[in-house]
Write an enzyme that holds these catalytic residues in place. Structure first.
Site, mmCIF file in Angstrom:
data_model
loop_
_atom_site.group_PDB
_atom_site.id
_atom_site.type_symbol
_atom_site.label_atom_id
_atom_site.label_comp_id
_atom_site.label_asym_id
_atom_site.label_seq_id
_atom_site.Cartn_x
_atom_site.Cartn_y
_atom_site.Cartn_z
ATOM 1 N N SER A 1 -53.682 -97.468 -53.147
ATOM 2 C CA SER A 1 -53.880 -96.021 -53.270
ATOM 3 C C SER A 1 -55.329 -95.648 -53.030
ATOM 4 C CB SER A 1 -53.466 -95.535 -54.656
ATOM 5 O OG SER A 1 -53.887 -94.183 -54.822
ATOM 6 N N HIS B 1 -56.680 -93.168 -54.066
ATOM 7 C CA HIS B 1 -57.216 -92.560 -55.290
ATOM 8 C C HIS B 1 -58.083 -93.541 -56.088
ATOM 9 C CE1 HIS B 1 -55.485 -88.508 -55.380
ATOM 10 N NE2 HIS B 1 -54.465 -89.033 -54.722
ATOM 11 N N ASP C 1 -56.265 -84.524 -55.164
ATOM 12 C CA ASP C 1 -55.101 -83.726 -54.786
ATOM 13 C C ASP C 1 -55.351 -82.315 -55.282
ATOM 14 O OD1 ASP C 1 -53.901 -86.016 -53.815
ATOM 15 O OD2 ASP C 1 -52.724 -86.372 -55.631
ATOM 16 N N GLU D 1 -49.069 -85.174 -46.498
ATOM 17 C CA GLU D 1 -49.535 -84.754 -47.832
ATOM 18 C C GLU D 1 -50.568 -83.650 -47.658
ATOM 19 O OE1 GLU D 1 -50.889 -87.769 -50.519
ATOM 20 O OE2 GLU D 1 -48.916 -88.699 -50.672
ATOM 21 N N HIS E 1 -53.699 -83.704 -50.197
ATOM 22 C CA HIS E 1 -54.600 -84.842 -50.427
ATOM 23 C C HIS E 1 -55.816 -84.781 -49.497
ATOM 24 C CE1 HIS E 1 -55.259 -89.240 -51.512
ATOM 25 N NE2 HIS E 1 -56.014 -89.102 -50.427
HETATM 26 ZN ZN LIG Z 1 -53.374 -87.950 -53.363
#
Ligand SMILES: [Zn+2]
Length: 218
Positions: free
Chosen positions: A134, A136, A143, A188, A191
């Site tokens: 990820s 992140h 996000d 996404e 993101h």
């Molecule tokens: Zn994200």
């Protein structure tokens, strides 16, 4: 003659050991640089299913957004980003506010390896990224949604503003539509990833994904 031969024979293993040590050093350094470059690609950190972060990777200088000045709303009080990413995001959302564009709502930032493990364990196969994959975990991504959004962020004016201006502050939309075959992640719109103004501008102008951009500029 026999004496001389023995002496030469004594030197050779030593020379071999030295040679092996030198070769080992060269390969070791090469391996180290290779590992570094597959992850960092110059200054841009690439994280995806093929380029994972180790379990102990925690970005330096994380700040809690709730404790910082913020021109955006927060979904919770424990969202963290690296200081540089926070500063760029704050500059961006402050500029948006000054242009009359409010209502940005940050829902997620840094996600630890442990947290990814929990999410992965609770999700169905193929639903969540495997731990370490990820973005992140870098602390360079967040996000975002719009407070008024009923689910489709890409239909909001806030999304339109980000699409037009995010690169000016060093952010890219990391997982665009129709690029999931390259990024490995479906669209996404929420993101965003910090890569710095220069790279973000070049990525936007080229229409490339981060993967393609890094490949091209290797
Ligand atoms: Zn994200």
């Amino acid at each position: 003659m026999a004496k001389k031969k023995r002496r030469r024979g004594g030197i050779r293993p030593l020379a071999l050991i030295v040679a092996l040590a030198v070769l080992g050093g060269v390969f070791g350094l090469g391996w180290y640089c290779g590992v570094r470059s597959t992850r960092y690609h110059g200054k841009i950190l690439l994280v995806n299913a093929e380029h994972r972060l180790p379990a102990d990777y925690v970005p330096e200088g994380l700040v809690n957004l709730y404790q910082m000045r913020h021109s955006f709303r927060l979904a919770k009080s424990d969202i963290y980003l690296t200081r540089e990413t926070y500063e760029a995001a704050e500059k961006m959302f402050h500029a948006a506010e000054e242009q009359g564009m409010n209502g940005f709502y940050i829902t997620s930032g840094y996600r630890s390896y442990e947290r990814q493990k929990e999410v992965y364990a609770q999700s169905k196969p193929g639903e969540a990224q495997e731990p370490g994959a990820s973005e992140h975990q870098t602390g360079l991504s967040f996000d975002v949604t719009a407070e008024s959004s009923s689910g489709n962020f890409e239909e909001t004016e806030q999304y339109g503003w980000l699409m037009a201006h995010a690169h000016e502050y060093g952010f890219i939309q990391r997982y665009p539509a129709n690029k999931s075959d390259i990024t490995g992640i479906s669209y996404e719109p929420w993101h965003y990833r910090y890569v710095g103004v220069e790279a973000a501008t070049r990525i936007r102008e080229s229409g490339l994904t981060l993967e393609e951009f890094i490949e091209k500029n290797r």
